[in-house]
Write a protein that holds these residues in place. Structure first.
Motif, PDB file in Angstrom:
ATOM      1  N   SER A 281      -7.155  -0.470   6.169  1.00  0.00           N
ATOM      2  CA  SER A 281      -7.424  -2.266   7.288  1.00  0.00           C
ATOM      3  C   SER A 281      -6.932  -2.793   6.546  1.00  0.00           C
ATOM      4  O   SER A 281      -6.187  -3.763   7.867  1.00  0.00           O
ATOM      5  CB  SER A 281      -9.036  -2.535   6.696  1.00  0.00           C
ATOM      6  N   ILE A 282      -6.363  -3.002   5.778  1.00  0.00           N
ATOM      7  CA  ILE A 282      -5.312  -4.396   4.805  1.00  0.00           C
ATOM      8  C   ILE A 282      -3.616  -4.460   5.600  1.00  0.00           C
ATOM      9  O   ILE A 282      -3.273  -5.440   6.037  1.00  0.00           O
ATOM     10  CB  ILE A 282      -5.156  -4.591   4.071  1.00  0.00           C
TER      11      ILE A 282
ATOM     12  N   ILE B 134     -13.848  -2.498   7.556  1.00  0.00           N
ATOM     13  CA  ILE B 134     -14.924  -1.821   6.751  1.00  0.00           C
ATOM     14  C   ILE B 134     -16.085  -0.856   7.334  1.00  0.00           C
ATOM     15  O   ILE B 134     -16.706  -0.624   7.588  1.00  0.00           O
ATOM     16  CB  ILE B 134     -14.846  -2.844   5.529  1.00  0.00           C
TER      17      ILE B 134
ATOM     18  N   ARG C   8       0.667  -1.336   0.105  1.00  0.00           N
ATOM     19  CA  ARG C   8       0.210  -0.421   0.027  1.00  0.00           C
ATOM     20  C   ARG C   8       0.893   1.594  -0.363  1.00  0.00           C
ATOM     21  O   ARG C   8       0.790   2.202   0.300  1.00  0.00           O
ATOM     22  CB  ARG C   8      -1.412  -0.064   0.954  1.00  0.00           C
TER      23      ARG C   8
ATOM     24  N   ILE D 284      -9.863   3.462   4.248  1.00  0.00           N
ATOM     25  CA  ILE D 284     -10.439   2.557   4.649  1.00  0.00           C
ATOM     26  C   ILE D 284     -10.077   0.950   4.344  1.00  0.00           C
ATOM     27  O   ILE D 284      -8.932   0.673   4.794  1.00  0.00           O
ATOM     28  CB  ILE D 284     -12.175   2.543   5.110  1.00  0.00           C
ATOM     29  N   LEU D 285      -9.881   1.245   2.752  1.00  0.00           N
ATOM     30  CA  LEU D 285      -9.264  -0.357   2.484  1.00  0.00           C
ATOM     31  C   LEU D 285      -7.932  -0.111   2.301  1.00  0.00           C
ATOM     32  O   LEU D 285      -7.033  -1.238   3.190  1.00  0.00           O
ATOM     33  CB  LEU D 285      -9.992  -0.362   0.643  1.00  0.00           C
ATOM     34  N   ASP D 286      -7.309   0.796   2.081  1.00  0.00           N
ATOM     35  CA  ASP D 286      -5.190   1.068   2.770  1.00  0.00           C
ATOM     36  C   ASP D 286      -5.241   0.930   4.256  1.00  0.00           C
ATOM     37  O   ASP D 286      -4.613   0.222   4.194  1.00  0.00           O
ATOM     38  CB  ASP D 286      -4.912   2.519   2.736  1.00  0.00           C
TER      39      ASP D 286
ATOM     40  N   LEU E 271     -13.464   5.461   0.550  1.00  0.00           N
ATOM     41  CA  LEU E 271     -12.921   4.157   0.436  1.00  0.00           C
ATOM     42  C   LEU E 271     -11.641   4.102   0.521  1.00  0.00           C
ATOM     43  O   LEU E 271     -11.357   2.630   0.784  1.00  0.00           O
ATOM     44  CB  LEU E 271     -14.389   4.048  -0.109  1.00  0.00           C
ATOM     45  N   ARG E 272     -10.828   4.131   0.080  1.00  0.00           N
ATOM     46  CA  ARG E 272      -9.636   4.119  -0.635  1.00  0.00           C
ATOM     47  C   ARG E 272      -9.126   4.034   1.014  1.00  0.00           C
ATOM     48  O   ARG E 272      -8.212   2.970   0.968  1.00  0.00           O
ATOM     49  CB  ARG E 272      -8.780   4.798  -1.289  1.00  0.00           C
TER      50      ARG E 272
ATOM     51  N   VAL F  88     -14.604   2.141  -6.030  1.00  0.00           N
ATOM     52  CA  VAL F  88     -13.573   2.258  -5.159  1.00  0.00           C
ATOM     53  C   VAL F  88     -12.893   3.783  -5.415  1.00  0.00           C
ATOM     54  O   VAL F  88     -11.636   4.325  -5.459  1.00  0.00           O
ATOM     55  CB  VAL F  88     -12.654   1.471  -4.920  1.00  0.00           C
TER      56      VAL F  88
END
Lengths: 188, 81
Positions: free
Chosen positions: A129-130, A180, A38, A125-127, A122-123, A117
Motif C-alpha cells: 500500500s505505502i 488496506i 520498504r 499489505i502495509l508494504d 498484514l505486513r 503487525v
C-alpha cells in the motif's frame, strides 16, 4: 556524556564521540530508511549514505534543531534522490480528493482477523500500500504520523509549507486506509 | 447514513484532515454530533486510527552485521569491541 558534548567533540574530530553518535542513531536511521523504501538492502545503503553525509556536514549543524530531526532531513534527501531514479508511473496519483472518500468503502475493522503487525499478510499489505504512494506523500505521512514530528518540523524537513504538509497528510491517510481496507477484503 | 448538516463524506474528509488535532473546537461540533450518531463514520474513524497504528508498530531491526559494515564504511572503530 550529554549529546551536545558528544556533538562538540565529534565536530572537533573526536572519532570516539562520532562513533557514539552513530551508534546512538543507527537503528533510528535504518528503521526510518526502511519505512520509506520498504527494502532492507536499500535501507542499509541509505543508512550508510546518511552517516557519511552527517560526518561531512556535521560542522554545519547549529544545534537549533534536534540531531534526530537533522538526520531525518538527510535520510529524506537520500530517499528522494533514490526515488527520482524510479519511474513516476509506479505511483498512484491522489490529487483528486473524491476518489479517496467512497461511502461504500466504509467497513468495520473491529473484527479484522489479525491483531498485530507481526502478521505476515498484514505486513505485505502495509508494504504494497505505502509503495503506491509517491515518496513525497510517503515522507509526510511517515514523519508526521509514524515518527510523531510536528507539522512545522515536517515542513522544514520536506521544504513544504505547513498547509502543503497538512494537505498531503490527509490524502496519504485516506489513501492508505482505502488500500488496506480493499486488500483486507480480498486477501485475508 | 444519517442526514444532518454534514454528510458522511464530509466527516470522512474531516477525520483524515484533523486526526490528532483539536476535535473540540466549535467548528467541529457538527462533525462530533454526526460521529456520535453514525456507526459507519465511527468505523471509518477507527480504521484511520488503526492504519496509523499499524505503520507505527511495523518496525524492523538492522541486520546483524549492518552495524559492523557501517562502522567500516565510515572508517570508525567500535568502542564496544
Amino acid at each position: 556524556m550529554e549529546e551536545t558534548e558528544l556533538i562538540d567533540k565529534a565536530k572537533a574530530g573526536d572519532k570516539k564521540a562520532l562513533a557514539e553518535l552513530v551508534k546512538k542513531y543507527e537503528q533510528t536511521v535504518y528503521n526510518f530508511s526502511f519505512k520509506i523504501c520498504r527494502d532492507p538492502e536499500k535501507a542499509e545503503n541509505i543508512m550508510q549514505e546518511t552517516f557519511l553525509s552527517m560526518i561531512r556536514s556535521l560542522y554545519q549543524f547549529d544545534g537549533n534543531s534536534k540531531l534526530s530531526t537533522w538526520l531525518y532531513r538527510i535520510v529524506a534527501n537520500h530517499c528522494l534522490m533514490a526515488a527520482r531514479k524510479q519511474r513516476s508511473d509506479q505511483f498512484v496519483s491522489i490529487e483528486n480528493d473524491d476518489s479517496l472518500y467512497n461511502e461504500r468503502d466504509i467497513a468495520d475493522w473491529n473484527g479484522v482477523p489479525f491483531k498485530t503487525v507481526e502478521n505476515k499478510e498484514l505486513r505485505d499489505i502495509l508494504d504494497s500500500s505505502i509503495q503506491k504512494l509517491s515518496p513525497e506523500y510517503r515522507l509526510v505521512f511517515l514523519l508526521r504520523d509514524v515518527e510523531g514530528l510536528s507539522t512545522e518540523e515536517t515542513a522544514k524537513i520536506t521544504e513544504l509549507s505547513a498547509a502543503a504538509v497538512k494537505s498531503r497528510l490527509h490524502r496519504a491517510r485516506a489513501f492508505l486506509r482505502k488500500e488496506i481496507n480493499e486488500a483486507m477484503q480480498y486477501d485475508i | 447514513m444519517i442526514s444532518d448538516k454534514v454528510n458522511c463524506k464530509d466527516v470522512m474528509k474531516h477525520v483524515c484532515e484533523s486526526l490528532g488535532e483539536d476535535l473540540n473546537s466549535e467548528s467541529c461540533r457538527n462533525i462530533r454530533m454526526h460521529l456520535e450518531e453514525c456507526q459507519d463514520c465511527r468505523n471509518y474513524f477507527v480504521s484511520v486510527e488503526k492504519t496509523i497504528e499499524f505503520y507505527k508498530e511495523y518496525n524492523i531491526d538492522m541486520p546483524p552485521d549492518a552495524h559492523n559494515r557501517l562502522m567500516s564504511c565510515l572508517g570508525l572503530q567500535d568502542e564496544s569491541l
